[in-house]
Design an enzyme around this catalytic site. Structure first.
Site, PDB file in Angstrom:
ATOM      1  N   ARG A  82     -50.194 -58.398  92.194  1.00 13.68           N
ATOM      2  CA  ARG A  82     -50.048 -58.287  90.741  1.00 13.68           C
ATOM      3  C   ARG A  82     -49.463 -56.929  90.362  1.00 13.68           C
ATOM      4  O   ARG A  82     -48.637 -56.812  89.460  1.00 13.68           O
ATOM      5  CB  ARG A  82     -51.414 -58.516  90.083  1.00 13.68           C
ATOM      6  CG  ARG A  82     -51.342 -58.700  88.585  1.00 13.68           C
ATOM      7  CD  ARG A  82     -52.631 -59.262  88.038  1.00 13.68           C
ATOM      8  NE  ARG A  82     -53.741 -58.332  88.176  1.00 13.68           N
ATOM      9  CZ  ARG A  82     -55.020 -58.632  87.912  1.00 13.68           C
ATOM     10  NH1 ARG A  82     -55.353 -59.844  87.513  1.00 13.68           N
ATOM     11  NH2 ARG A  82     -55.969 -57.740  88.051  1.00 13.68           N
ATOM     12  N   LYS A 184     -50.246 -55.848  84.074  1.00 13.73           N
ATOM     13  CA  LYS A 184     -51.390 -54.984  83.779  1.00 13.73           C
ATOM     14  C   LYS A 184     -50.878 -53.577  83.515  1.00 13.73           C
ATOM     15  O   LYS A 184     -50.803 -52.735  84.412  1.00 13.73           O
ATOM     16  CB  LYS A 184     -52.374 -55.027  84.956  1.00 13.73           C
ATOM     17  CG  LYS A 184     -53.820 -54.969  84.486  1.00 13.73           C
ATOM     18  CD  LYS A 184     -54.797 -55.341  85.588  1.00 13.73           C
ATOM     19  CE  LYS A 184     -56.195 -55.043  85.170  1.00 13.73           C
ATOM     20  NZ  LYS A 184     -56.747 -55.969  84.176  1.00 13.73           N
ATOM     21  N   GLU A 220     -55.957 -64.952  75.147  1.00 12.99           N
ATOM     22  CA  GLU A 220     -57.089 -64.364  75.869  1.00 12.99           C
ATOM     23  C   GLU A 220     -57.722 -63.304  74.987  1.00 12.99           C
ATOM     24  O   GLU A 220     -57.377 -63.176  73.812  1.00 12.99           O
ATOM     25  CB  GLU A 220     -56.628 -63.802  77.219  1.00 12.99           C
ATOM     26  CG  GLU A 220     -55.574 -62.704  77.122  1.00 12.99           C
ATOM     27  CD  GLU A 220     -55.276 -62.062  78.474  1.00 12.99           C
ATOM     28  OE1 GLU A 220     -56.211 -61.855  79.266  1.00 12.99           O
ATOM     29  OE2 GLU A 220     -54.110 -61.743  78.728  1.00 12.99           O
TER      30      GLU A 220
HETATM   31  C1  LIG Z   1     -57.473 -57.212  84.104  1.00 12.04           C
HETATM   32  C2  LIG Z   1     -57.348 -58.198  83.005  1.00 12.04           C
HETATM   33  C3  LIG Z   1     -57.990 -59.463  83.054  1.00 12.04           C
HETATM   34  C4  LIG Z   1     -58.932 -59.855  84.163  1.00 12.04           C
HETATM   35  O1  LIG Z   1     -58.316 -59.957  85.406  1.00 12.04           O
HETATM   36  P1  LIG Z   1     -59.183 -59.941  86.752  1.00 12.04           P
HETATM   37  O2  LIG Z   1     -58.146 -59.916  87.814  1.00 12.04           O
HETATM   38  O3  LIG Z   1     -59.987 -61.185  86.773  1.00 12.04           O
HETATM   39  O4  LIG Z   1     -60.040 -58.731  86.693  1.00 12.04           O
HETATM   40  C5  LIG Z   1     -57.763 -60.336  82.019  1.00 12.04           C
HETATM   41  N1  LIG Z   1     -56.980 -60.011  80.962  1.00 12.04           N
HETATM   42  C6  LIG Z   1     -56.382 -58.813  80.866  1.00 12.04           C
HETATM   43  C7  LIG Z   1     -55.537 -58.511  79.683  1.00 12.04           C
HETATM   44  C8  LIG Z   1     -56.549 -57.870  81.885  1.00 12.04           C
HETATM   45  O5  LIG Z   1     -55.944 -56.682  81.786  1.00 12.04           O
END
Ligand SMILES: *Cc1c(COP(=O)(O)O)cnc(C)c1O
Length: 341
Positions: A82, A184, A220
């Site tokens: 990622r 991210k 989300e």
């Molecule tokens: C990090 C993150 C998540 C959760 O991802 P995981 O890999 O399960 O920790 C969900 N949404 C956003 C916007 C994030 O930055």
């Protein structure tokens, strides 16, 4: 290994400096081999790319002690992958995922004394990140970058028991249809801070963001993906190009299908249909799943069957199975639990 004298069960989620971190620099088109160091300070130009144009990305994962005493991490290869994708989208050099995993394991190993014991509920949070470090004033990508990994011990997420969350449907958007919601990057968080402070001021735990294009579909929250359960026991997760692909959510869907024999579907979810679901949860590394009890849409309340006191039955099974795999009491798929040696 002598553990640090920390009251693990009462730790919160704040930064506590640990002894070691990993640092690698990108210069003249290549990453150096990197070092584990005690130096927690960063000295960069006042004009560094990260400071002017927010060229920075990060990851988050946990290291913890299993029931049989091993120190492990969960699917770090997916964090590495990622981060590669995040780097490409922000015109940053890729830190190869194999090296990423190696750096994570090395940093955790060096900080073994900070890995909480099994049963404490606490974990060692691992934060890999990368930023543009040389001066940039005209708008363009930096030439030099730093990749770092630090760790910090964090307390149990459900301290004092599970409390289902109350969300509001946000009037702010998190991500544009063809923007950066799927990577991210710090920038996605900077612009969500006002929305979350405002939500907290109004008494809500989190924001439910809708798709910015039509504002009819569920995306989300600021830092976790949604997982819904239908009244006939099917798992549904929202599909959108602007959702961050949560590793926890993807793992839970696999658990639903392969361990619990449930049907699972990733598809567009409209706000309109949310009232028809029996259970709702937020998925992310921090909590695995936090149950949602209520979502407020401009005064109109959507209350889930599971109520405001406990996790719904399917959410609970998903939670117990995935945390069982993580803690080594349930055999997980090959490669999910990676030992720090
Ligand atoms: C990090 C993150 C998540 C959760 O991802 P995981 O890999 O399960 O920790 C969900 N949404 C956003 C916007 C994030 O930055």
């Amino acid at each position: 290994m002598e553990k640090k004298n920390i009251d693990w069960a009462n730790l919160g989620f704040g930064y506590i400096k640990t002894d070691y971190r990993f640092v690698s620099n990108f210069k003249n088109g290549a990453w150096d081999e990197g070092v584990v160091t005690e130096d927690d300070k960063i000295v960069i130009s006042e004009c560094a790319g990260v400071l002017q144009y927010a060229q920075t990305i990060f990851e988050g994962l946990k290291a913890y002690t299993t029931a049989d005493g091993r120190i492990v991490t969960f699917r770090p290869d997916l964090n590495g992958e990622r981060m590669e994708n995040s780097a490409v989208r922000l015109e940053m050099p890729v830190f190869p995922k194999e090296r990423f995993v190696e750096a994570v394991l090395k940093t955790v190993k060096a900080n073994e004394a900070f890995v909480p014991p099994y049963g404490s509920g606490a974990t060692l949070y691992v934060r890999p990140y990368m930023f543009g470090s040389d001066p940039v004033i005209g708008v363009k990508p930096a030439n030099e970058y730093q990749f770092r990994v630090f760790t910090t011990p964090v307390g149990p997420y459900f301290k004092g028991g599970v409390k289902p969350l109350t969300l509001r449907v946000s009037d702010f958007d998190r991500a544009a249809p063809n923007g950066t919601g799927h990577i991210k990057a710090g920038l996605n968080y900077a612009m969500s801070l006002h929305a979350i402070v405002d939500a907290h001021n109004q008494g809500y735990d989190e924001n439910m963001y809708l798709d910015a294009g039509t504002r009819t579909k569920v995306e989300e929250t600021g830092g976790a993906n949604f997982l819904f359960v239908t009244r006939d026991g099917k798992v549904v997760t929202p599909k959108s190009g602007s959702i961050l692909p949560s590793i926890t959510r993807r793992s839970l869907v696999h658990v639903a299908q392969e361990y619990l024999g449930l049907e699972a579907e990733e598809r567009e979810v409209t706000l309109e249909e949310v009232k028809d679901f029996a259970e709702c949860g937020l998925c992310g590394t921090a909590a695995v799943i936090s149950p949602v009890g209520k979502i407020v849409d401009h005064g109109k309340e959507i209350c889930f069957d599971s109520g405001m006191n406990e996790m719904g039955p399917v959410t609970k099974k998903l939670y117990d199975t995935l945390t069982g795999i993580q803690m080594g009491t349930i055999q997980g798929p090959e490669g999910w639990v990676v030992e720090v040696k």
